[in-house]
Design an enzyme around this catalytic site. Structure first.
Site, mmCIF file in Angstrom:
data_model
loop_
_atom_site.group_PDB
_atom_site.id
_atom_site.type_symbol
_atom_site.label_atom_id
_atom_site.label_comp_id
_atom_site.label_asym_id
_atom_site.label_seq_id
_atom_site.Cartn_x
_atom_site.Cartn_y
_atom_site.Cartn_z
ATOM 1 N N ASP A 251 52.345 40.764 44.417
ATOM 2 C CA ASP A 251 51.868 39.404 44.701
ATOM 3 C C ASP A 251 51.736 39.180 46.204
ATOM 4 O O ASP A 251 50.740 38.642 46.684
ATOM 5 C CB ASP A 251 52.833 38.368 44.112
ATOM 6 C CG ASP A 251 52.687 38.216 42.610
ATOM 7 O OD1 ASP A 251 51.689 38.709 42.055
ATOM 8 O OD2 ASP A 251 53.574 37.601 41.990
ATOM 9 N N GLU B 28 39.128 43.626 38.845
ATOM 10 C CA GLU B 28 39.216 43.228 37.441
ATOM 11 C C GLU B 28 40.621 42.711 37.105
ATOM 12 O O GLU B 28 40.787 41.719 36.383
ATOM 13 C CB GLU B 28 38.860 44.416 36.541
ATOM 14 C CG GLU B 28 37.395 44.814 36.581
ATOM 15 C CD GLU B 28 37.002 45.562 37.841
ATOM 16 O OE1 GLU B 28 35.781 45.664 38.122
ATOM 17 O OE2 GLU B 28 37.896 46.057 38.569
ATOM 18 N N LEU C 66 21.417 46.841 60.940
ATOM 19 C CA LEU C 66 21.235 47.909 61.925
ATOM 20 C C LEU C 66 20.172 48.911 61.502
ATOM 21 O O LEU C 66 19.758 49.755 62.315
ATOM 22 C CB LEU C 66 22.556 48.644 62.161
ATOM 23 C CG LEU C 66 23.429 48.088 63.295
ATOM 24 C CD1 LEU C 66 23.964 46.708 62.954
ATOM 25 C CD2 LEU C 66 24.581 49.032 63.621
ATOM 26 N N GLU D 241 46.284 47.921 45.226
ATOM 27 C CA GLU D 241 47.099 46.708 45.042
ATOM 28 C C GLU D 241 46.544 45.843 43.901
ATOM 29 O O GLU D 241 46.710 44.624 43.877
ATOM 30 C CB GLU D 241 47.179 45.879 46.334
ATOM 31 C CG GLU D 241 47.817 46.592 47.501
ATOM 32 C CD GLU D 241 49.321 46.405 47.568
ATOM 33 O OE1 GLU D 241 49.866 45.699 46.704
ATOM 34 O OE2 GLU D 241 49.939 46.963 48.473
ATOM 35 N N GLY D 242 45.872 46.465 42.953
ATOM 36 C CA GLY D 242 45.275 45.763 41.817
ATOM 37 C C GLY D 242 43.779 45.649 41.974
ATOM 38 O O GLY D 242 43.281 45.079 42.945
#
Length: 489
Positions: free
Chosen positions: A343, A470, A441, A466-467
């Site tokens: 979290d 989705e 560019l 970290e997840g």
């Protein structure tokens, strides 16, 4: 609290703030009090309040609001309104200027937070940015940089001073991550995992002995931290992990393999998750352990699309024995440690994404102001202007989501939903607008002569680790639908 008070045919919005003990402000509030006998009758509405509560509030405005809140409106206007008649009721909102009311929303970092941000920015520009392209090309892990960051206190920015850290708040740490990632996302993620995923969980869940023993070396940069949760068959489904920890005398014997461990080869402290209840499937029965480098063996260095200045490794634990004091939090409750760690960690990855997007925008904007086509700078072409406008707008929006989540964490409030929103949106912005920078560019953007192709490669992973995006949508949906308990039961 915003309270709409209507006295036919007048309506005024009075902004109320919690009292802070100021006699002057309390006196100011009393000037706006209304009594139960006022005629014609007063009607008070509070947005989202039950009608019965709103009606009772109208009779108690004078006594209760004076005791609990202060009015931040124009005092003269309030007094005038009390005696006003219908013929003199043309009061407009223009009378309430920013100097005449106050707001609880402040989008500016404090002076202290700005100082920390400036320190990180100067360091990144001098020590990281000039070397980032070489580190990327050579897949070099810049250990020397982390030693220098430790000297500045930035390897433990939000760790309390009594545990060897700099003692800043969490938002200051997030500002540091954005600046480091703006120069090189590999450096940013190394510091993010070290702090958010290894150091802070020990602070949050450890005993006093564990905090005193393991946190100071991490906060001082003497050890690098790693977070070992993912396995070959348990990525998003983290509860399916197979690494096991079995009782062995006065400790545990741990056996298993982990994959995609950031900082693995260089870490001195690992937060590793293993199943302690072998008869229970899923998240229940998982525990968290604090391991040292000599408890694990690195088996592979991952070849990645981006973040080439960071280390990503596979490792094995081959029957390593650890004593009972290496168990972090309660036995079989390690999944709570993992989820709470993620979290907070997601806010750091969102800050990394904002830093990458900001770096790409900076290069694209400067290039557009210098490059000429069809007799004028490309920044004068509407198509380019629109791209830059969208980039600037969405980067600002992503940053605000990140700062909101960090502020909630500083307040000790839940950040599951806010962190997921920040990571979901910021990672999408980073991926989308690093691509737009390449487009601005043109051919140069596709070469290594400019750094935007590196930003593009680095940005993609923010939608995965970290997840995944989705998973973030799933987390958000469960939160807004009130399904958290059923989802984790």
């Amino acid at each position: 609290m915003n309270v709409a008070v209507a006295r036919s045919p007048l309506t005024v919005i009075v902004v109320m703030r919690p009292a802070h003990g100021s006699a002057l402000l309390n006196a100011t509030a009393s000037l706006c009090d209304v009594s139960r006998t006022s005629t014609p009758g007063w009607m008070t509405r509070a947005f989202g309040a039950k009608s019965r509560a709103a009606r009772s509030l109208s009779f108690a405005l004078s006594a209760r609001l004076h005791a609990r809140a202060t009015a931040a409106g124009d005092v003269a206007a309030c007094a005038e309104l009390t005696a006003a008649t219908a013929s003199t009721a043309a009061i407009t909102i223009s009378r309430l200027t920013t100097s005449q009311y106050s707001s609880e929303v402040d989008f500016e970092p404090t002076a202290e937070q700005k100082e920390v941000q400036a320190l990180a920015r100067d360091f990144a520009r001098q020590e990281i940015e000039p070397h980032a392209a070489d580190w990327d090309r050579d897949h070099h892990f810049p250990r020397e940089v982390f030693a220098k960051l430790a000297e500045l206190g930035l390897m433990g920015a939000c760790v309390p001073e009594e545990y060897g850290g700099a003692g800043t708040d969490f938002l200051s740490y997030i500002l540091v991550l954005e600046e480091l990632s703006r120069a090189d996302a590999g450096v940013g993620v190394t510091v993010a995992v070290h702090t958010s995923a290894a150091t802070l969980p020990i602070l949050a869940f450890g005993t006093e002995e564990q905090r005193a023993r393991f946190v100071p070396p991490l906060a001082r940069g003497e050890h690098l931290g790693a977070f070992a949760l993912t396995e070959a068959d348990s990525g998003s489904d983290a509860g399916a992990l197979r690494t096991r920890a079995e009782p062995d005398g006065d400790g545990w014997k741990i056996t298993g393999a982990k994959q995609w461990i950031t900082n693995g080869r260089y870490a001195g402290t690992f937060l590793l998750f293993a199943r302690t209840d072998l008869d229970t499937a899923g998240a229940r029965g998982v525990s968290a352990f604090i391991l040292d480098a000599d408890h694990v063996r690195i088996t592979r260095d991952e070849e990645k699309l981006g973040l080439n200045s960071s280390a990503t490794n596979d490792l094995v634990v081959e029957g390593a024995f650890v004593e009972r004091d290496r168990l972090l939090h309660d036995e079989n409750k390690g999944f709570r440690v993992a989820m709470q760690t993620l979290d907070g960690g997601r806010i750091g990855i969102a800050a990394q994404a904002v830093g990458i997007a900001q770096a790409a925008y900076d290069v694209a904007r400067e290039y557009a102001k210098q490059r000429h086509t069809f007799g004028k700078r490309i920044s004068e072409h509407q198509a380019i202007q629109f791209k830059l406008a969208d980039m600037a707008t969405e980067i600002d929006a992503a940053r605000l989501l990140v700062h909101r989540a960090a502020t909630l964490k500083d307040r000790g409030e839940p950040v599951t939903e806010a962190g997921a929103k920040a990571k979901l949106f910021a990672s999408s912005v980073a991926q989308r607008h690093t691509g737009e920078a390449i487009q601005i560019l043109g051919g140069y953007g596709y070469t290594k002569e400019f750094p935007v192709e590196r930003y593009y490669r680095d940005a993609k992973i923010t939608e995965i680790y970290e997840g995944t995006s989705e998973i973030q949508r799933l987390v958000i949906a469960r939160s807004i639908l009130g399904m958290q308990q059923r989802a984790t039961a």
